[in-house]
Design a protein around this motif. Structure first.
Motif, PDB file in Angstrom:
ATOM      1  N   VAL A 216      12.595 -14.048  -6.032  1.00  0.00           N
ATOM      2  CA  VAL A 216      11.370 -14.034  -5.235  1.00  0.00           C
ATOM      3  C   VAL A 216      11.331 -15.299  -4.391  1.00  0.00           C
ATOM      4  O   VAL A 216      11.769 -16.372  -4.822  1.00  0.00           O
ATOM      5  N   ILE A 217      10.819 -15.147  -3.188  1.00  0.00           N
ATOM      6  CA  ILE A 217      10.719 -16.260  -2.247  1.00  0.00           C
ATOM      7  C   ILE A 217       9.249 -16.648  -2.118  1.00  0.00           C
ATOM      8  O   ILE A 217       8.386 -15.787  -1.937  1.00  0.00           O
ATOM      9  N   ILE A 218       8.962 -17.936  -2.217  1.00  0.00           N
ATOM     10  CA  ILE A 218       7.592 -18.432  -2.176  1.00  0.00           C
ATOM     11  C   ILE A 218       7.360 -19.161  -0.854  1.00  0.00           C
ATOM     12  O   ILE A 218       8.045 -20.144  -0.554  1.00  0.00           O
ATOM     13  N   SER A 219       6.387 -18.685  -0.084  1.00  0.00           N
ATOM     14  CA  SER A 219       6.091 -19.281   1.216  1.00  0.00           C
ATOM     15  C   SER A 219       4.649 -19.770   1.253  1.00  0.00           C
ATOM     16  O   SER A 219       3.756 -19.118   0.706  1.00  0.00           O
ATOM     17  N   PRO A 220       4.387 -20.899   1.925  1.00  0.00           N
ATOM     18  CA  PRO A 220       3.007 -21.367   2.063  1.00  0.00           C
ATOM     19  C   PRO A 220       2.265 -20.656   3.192  1.00  0.00           C
ATOM     20  O   PRO A 220       1.092 -20.947   3.441  1.00  0.00           O
ATOM     21  N   GLU A 221       2.938 -19.715   3.873  1.00  0.00           N
ATOM     22  CA  GLU A 221       2.361 -19.097   5.063  1.00  0.00           C
ATOM     23  C   GLU A 221       1.667 -17.768   4.753  1.00  0.00           C
ATOM     24  O   GLU A 221       2.032 -17.049   3.821  1.00  0.00           O
ATOM     25  N   LYS A 222       0.700 -17.447   5.574  1.00  0.00           N
ATOM     26  CA  LYS A 222      -0.089 -16.234   5.426  1.00  0.00           C
ATOM     27  C   LYS A 222       0.762 -14.991   5.710  1.00  0.00           C
ATOM     28  O   LYS A 222       1.836 -15.094   6.307  1.00  0.00           O
ATOM     29  N   PRO A 223       0.274 -13.808   5.291  1.00  0.00           N
ATOM     30  CA  PRO A 223       1.066 -12.570   5.418  1.00  0.00           C
ATOM     31  C   PRO A 223       1.620 -12.294   6.803  1.00  0.00           C
ATOM     32  O   PRO A 223       2.776 -11.864   6.933  1.00  0.00           O
ATOM     33  N   GLU A 224       0.826 -12.525   7.861  1.00  0.00           N
ATOM     34  CA  GLU A 224       1.315 -12.218   9.205  1.00  0.00           C
ATOM     35  C   GLU A 224       2.481 -13.108   9.611  1.00  0.00           C
ATOM     36  O   GLU A 224       3.333 -12.717  10.421  1.00  0.00           O
ATOM     37  N   PHE A 225       2.560 -14.299   9.018  1.00  0.00           N
ATOM     38  CA  PHE A 225       3.678 -15.200   9.296  1.00  0.00           C
ATOM     39  C   PHE A 225       4.868 -14.871   8.397  1.00  0.00           C
ATOM     40  O   PHE A 225       6.021 -15.063   8.789  1.00  0.00           O
ATOM     41  N   ILE A 226       4.577 -14.377   7.190  1.00  0.00           N
ATOM     42  CA  ILE A 226       5.653 -13.918   6.321  1.00  0.00           C
ATOM     43  C   ILE A 226       6.380 -12.740   6.969  1.00  0.00           C
ATOM     44  O   ILE A 226       7.605 -12.598   6.841  1.00  0.00           O
ATOM     45  N   GLU A 227       5.640 -11.904   7.682  1.00  0.00           N
ATOM     46  CA  GLU A 227       6.275 -10.800   8.405  1.00  0.00           C
ATOM     47  C   GLU A 227       7.324 -11.319   9.388  1.00  0.00           C
ATOM     48  O   GLU A 227       8.379 -10.707   9.580  1.00  0.00           O
ATOM     49  N   LYS A 228       7.047 -12.474   9.998  1.00  0.00           N
ATOM     50  CA  LYS A 228       8.013 -13.070  10.920  1.00  0.00           C
ATOM     51  C   LYS A 228       9.252 -13.541  10.164  1.00  0.00           C
ATOM     52  O   LYS A 228      10.379 -13.436  10.665  1.00  0.00           O
ATOM     53  N   THR A 229       9.044 -14.076   8.955  1.00  0.00           N
ATOM     54  CA  THR A 229      10.185 -14.471   8.118  1.00  0.00           C
ATOM     55  C   THR A 229      11.083 -13.265   7.844  1.00  0.00           C
ATOM     56  O   THR A 229      12.306 -13.339   7.960  1.00  0.00           O
ATOM     57  N   ILE A 230      10.453 -12.156   7.495  1.00  0.00           N
ATOM     58  CA  ILE A 230      11.212 -10.944   7.178  1.00  0.00           C
ATOM     59  C   ILE A 230      11.922 -10.411   8.415  1.00  0.00           C
ATOM     60  O   ILE A 230      13.082  -9.975   8.354  1.00  0.00           O
ATOM     61  N   GLU A 231      11.239 -10.444   9.556  1.00  0.00           N
ATOM     62  CA  GLU A 231      11.855  -9.977  10.800  1.00  0.00           C
ATOM     63  C   GLU A 231      13.072 -10.830  11.175  1.00  0.00           C
ATOM     64  O   GLU A 231      14.106 -10.318  11.594  1.00  0.00           O
TER      65      GLU A 231
END
Length: 319
Positions: A216-231
């Protein structure tokens, strides 16, 4: 036969009602002194709902707001919660805090000192915001750790159960995981080193099932920014939003960059301040931990230099 069916139906309704009730705030039937002890031990605040039996808004809070799943998630995570009748066991407390409005809400620190006071009816969304605001207020008032002060949890340390949501709103709870956990902290979708590392982690994927492990990857960023990580990375791993930095704090990887670096991030990184749950600019060290099935750390890679990450080969050797 009919009697058995009715009894079974009643039992099912009781179980369902109990399960539903657990979604909201878990009020504890304990004294304030006991609540202080628990708050200190679990590093939480104290929330007290002061009500009366004749108060209409009190009843609405109990029915509509305290039972909400989101409210429950926030308050159970950050507070030891009590519900006290102002005209019975709460007479002295109401007098101490000069309470004349109902319902009244006391937010106290672990020593019983008042952090914030509110009163009146709030819907679930409004009360969730209040809960997060109080929690963040205390979090931000603490002396911030510099990167030299954080050491990371050590091998042999047991990590308390943690939970967070992914970008789709799915709740992940460590207590539900029966496998070993590989916990990887990233700084955010704006960090090229993080994105490159996430891409390389895909090489682990075929090996994980055989090793009885989950990453699992832990990010301090909100969901809409996590979507950018995934993209950007095309990762298939679960990426969790560490709202309020609770997971990073549990692993002792959370720090505040110095003023010069923080100003640079805020001026150069688009959406840096808006991407996280507060304006502190805190970040996690880009560390990796392996937890065994009992959630005890069996291996870790901890390097304050964000350019240095755990090698894939080393992770595999430790599984």
């Amino acid at each position: 036969m009919t009697r058995k069916i009715i009894l079974s139906l009643c039992l099912f309704i009781a179980i369902f009602a109990n399960a539903q009730s657990k979604k909201g705030i878990s009020f504890q039937k304990i004294s304030l002194e006991t609540a202080k002890q628990i708050a200190k031990k679990e590093n939480k605040l104290i929330f007290i709902d002061i009500y009366t039996t004749w108060c209409g808004p009190c009843k609405l809070m109990k029915k509509n707001t305290f039972t909400d799943a989101r409210v429950g998630e926030i308050f159970n995570k950050n507070f030891v919660s009590l519900a006290i009748d102002a005209e019975k066991e709460g007479v002295a407390l109401a007098k101490e805090f000069n309470i004349v409005n109902f319902p009244s809400f006391l937010f106290l620190d672990a020593n019983g000192k008042l952090v914030q006071y509110d009163f009146g009816y709030y819907n679930a969304e409004q009360f969730s915001t209040i809960g997060m605001s109080v929690s963040n207020k205390i979090s931000n008032s603490a002396t911030p750790k510099t990167i030299d002060m954080v050491k990371g949890k050590m091998v042999g340390d047991k990590i308390p159960d943690f939970s967070a949501k992914d970008h789709l709103g799915n709740l992940f709870s460590s207590s539900d995981q029966k496998e070993k956990l590989i916990v990887v902290f990233i700084r955010g979708q704006w960090c090229p080193y993080c994105n490159k590392y996430i891409e390389s982690l895909q090489n682990l994927s075929p090996e994980l099932q055989a090793k009885n492990a989950k990453l699992v990857i832990i990010s301090p960023e909100k969901p809409e920014f996590i979507e950018k990580t995934i993209e950007k990375t095309q990762t298939s791993y679960t990426v969790l939003y560490d709202e309020g930095y609770k997971i990073a704090e549990a692993f002792d990887v959370l720090y505040t960059p110095d003023t010069k670096i923080l100003d640079l991030y805020k001026s150069k990184v688009e959406g840096f301040a808006e991407s996280r749950s507060d304006n502190s600019g805190r970040l996690p060290v880009s560390a990796t931990f392996i937890l065994d099935e009992n959630k005890i750390i069996s291996w870790r890679h901890f390097n304050p230099d964000y350019k240095e990450r755990a090698a894939i080969e080393d992770i595999l050797k430790q599984l």
